[in-house]
Motif scaffolding. Structure first.
Motif, PDB file in Angstrom:
ATOM      1  N   GLY A  44       0.828  -1.197   0.000  1.00 14.18           N
ATOM      2  CA  GLY A  44       0.000   0.000   0.000  1.00 14.18           C
ATOM      3  C   GLY A  44       0.859   1.242   0.000  1.00 14.18           C
ATOM      4  N   ARG A  45       0.422   2.247  -0.742  1.00 12.28           N
ATOM      5  CA  ARG A  45       1.260   3.418  -0.972  1.00 12.28           C
ATOM      6  C   ARG A  45       1.254   4.425   0.169  1.00 12.28           C
ATOM      7  N   LEU A  46       0.219   4.414   1.004  1.00  6.34           N
ATOM      8  CA  LEU A  46       0.065   5.447   2.017  1.00  6.34           C
ATOM      9  C   LEU A  46       1.195   5.389   3.042  1.00  6.34           C
ATOM     10  N   GLY A  47       1.897   6.495   3.201  1.00  7.87           N
ATOM     11  CA  GLY A  47       2.920   6.602   4.223  1.00  7.87           C
ATOM     12  C   GLY A  47       4.306   6.139   3.836  1.00  7.87           C
ATOM     13  N   ILE A  48       4.475   5.540   2.636  1.00  3.49           N
ATOM     14  CA  ILE A  48       5.818   5.090   2.222  1.00  3.49           C
ATOM     15  C   ILE A  48       6.150   5.563   0.803  1.00  3.49           C
ATOM     16  N   GLU A  49       5.339   6.439   0.242  1.00  5.37           N
ATOM     17  CA  GLU A  49       5.552   6.925  -1.128  1.00  5.37           C
ATOM     18  C   GLU A  49       6.469   8.142  -1.060  1.00  5.37           C
TER      19      GLU A  49
END
Length: 443
Positions: free
Chosen positions: A60-65
């Motif tokens: 999942g992209r949220l918080g590590i993009e």
């Protein structure tokens, strides 16, 4: 020069005669775009940049993009009085290949980044009985997309021509030919830089979508030098085939209030392993299933390679919470006897704070595993990783679709590789804490 001038004059005369009886009854202009910009830092370093701390396409992209990106699309349209239509579509985007571009993506200062032409193609309506004919350089197949993970499970982008949405046999059909190049240091025209030729057909019937792709390369070789002048030439697959079947259930997997999709993919040769669902693009070189080969090495697959992928994702909308889950897996049966399996599961629950206008608390949780088995049944590689994110978010919807978001981000990431705990930026065997801010917008 006289022959060339005559040819140009004849072409202009033919064009003039072809349009002399038509007039543009209506002209239009569209401006679309997307951007994300943020700053992410690691706790173990006291605030240094968090450079791609985990795989967003699986967790999942949220918080590590951690990368910034933008696209700006400009479309010009004409509707002619004879019923035909023309659309010229262009898209500019951040140049995201090469060392300079990598540094620009990680720079939190106000500096201009390089821009490149991502799309430049034209659409004609009225040349075929139904549908639209197109030609040029374009994104293609990227509507098969999971927005929570930023994963295009098909992306056959390139340059070519085709027709879309033709009405045949009660369904809608697409047909296309596309070519794409991979970057290398050997110059175009060499056997190490042969383009990928791709033929695509799609049929949409109600809730069902079926796609078939054939692929061909004139050459597919790689050369390596051992430093003593000894050159090793490796030959790889020069053709392949792949298929995709997708079903769209009613609402959220037959429940109310949502959307969902279920897909299966299979391929062999150039349609397998790091090439399943892909043409040559920079994004595809690092997408799930590519084993980090990059856009140069992603075609290094053998003709006997076979791959299978399945995924399901969607969104459920409640009165006080929205939940966006995704699960996916890919199994590769390789010609050299190795077998690999990776799978992932993630979910993004978003809590609506009814007492505060335009404010939500988004959370996201993901887990992924990768296992590679040798031809003798021995374990060659195994890894696991998980992530948990919380993101207080301010959002205002336009009422017509776009809804800009501003987020605070905090994530915890941990996992194991070959039975050992993953290390953080200081080399310590423990999880990593990542935090930052981000703005995200499409229109």
């Amino acid at each position: 020069m006289k022959i060339k001038a005559l040819s140009v004059a004849c072409s202009m005369a033919l064009a003039a005669s072809a349009v002399s009886t038509t007039v543009a009854a209506e002209e239009g202009f569209e401006f679309h775009g997307y951007f994300r910009s943020g700053a992410l830092f690691t706790g173990s370093t006291g605030g240094n940049q968090a450079l791609y701390p985990a795989s967003k396409e699986s967790l999942g992209r949220l918080g590590i993009e951690s990368d910034d990106f933008y696209e700006l699309a400009f479309n010009k349209t004409w509707a002619l009085d004879n019923g035909q239509k023309i659309a010229i579509k262009t898209r500019l985007g951040q140049h995201n290949t090469g060392e300079d571009a990598f540094e620009a993506q990680q720079n939190y200062s106000i500096n201009g980044s390089a821009t490149g032409l991502l799309e430049g193609f034209v659409e004609f309506e009225g040349l075929t009985n139904t549908g639209k004919m197109w030609g040029g350089q374009r994104y293609y197949g990227r509507d098969n997309y999971i927005f929570m993970t930023d994963f295009f499970y098909t992306d056959w982008s390139g340059t070519g021509l085709g027709v879309q949405q033709m009405e045949l046999g009660g369904g809608k059909w697409d047909f296309a030919y596309l070519a794409s190049n991979r970057p290398d240091d050997n110059g175009y025209g060499s056997d190490e830089s042969a383009p990928l030729h791709l033929g695509h057909a799609r049929a949409d019937y109600g809730n069902w979508r079926v796609e078939l792709v054939g692929k061909y390369m004139a050459d597919n070789v790689s050369r390596s030098d051992d430093g003593n002048g000894n050159i090793t030439v490796s030959e790889f697959a020069t053709n392949g085939i792949e298929a995709h079947v997708q079903y769209t259930p009613k609402d959220f997997f037959w429940l109310d209030n949502g959307f969902s999709k279920i897909s299966v993919q299979a391929g062999s040769g150039l349609g397998a392993s790091s090439m399943l669902g892909k043409s040559f693009t920079n994004y595809n070189g690092y997408a799930p299933g590519s084993a980090g080969k990059g856009p140069v090495g992603m075609a290094h697959v053998d003709k006997g390679d076979k791959s299978y992928r399945a995924l399901a994702y969607g969104g459920w909308f409640g009165s006080s919470v929205m939940i966006f889950p995704s699960v996916q897996m890919q199994y590769d049966d390789l010609d050299n006897g190795n077998k690999s399996l990776w799978w992932s599961a993630m979910a993004r629950p978003v809590f609506l704070i009814n007492s505060i206008d335009n404010f939500t608390i988004a959370t996201e949780f993901g887990y992924t595993e990768t296992d590679v088995e040798g031809s003798g049944g021995n374990t060659l590689f195994e890894s696991s990783q998980y992530k948990a994110t919380i993101a207080p978010t301010w959002v205002i919807g336009t009422g017509t679709g776009p809804a800009p978001e501003i987020r605070l981000l905090a994530s915890y990431i941990d996992g194991k590789t070959n039975g050992q705990d993953n290390t953080n930026a200081n080399g310590e065997q423990k999880g990593e804490f990542v935090y930052g801010v981000q703005a995200d917008m499409w229109w």
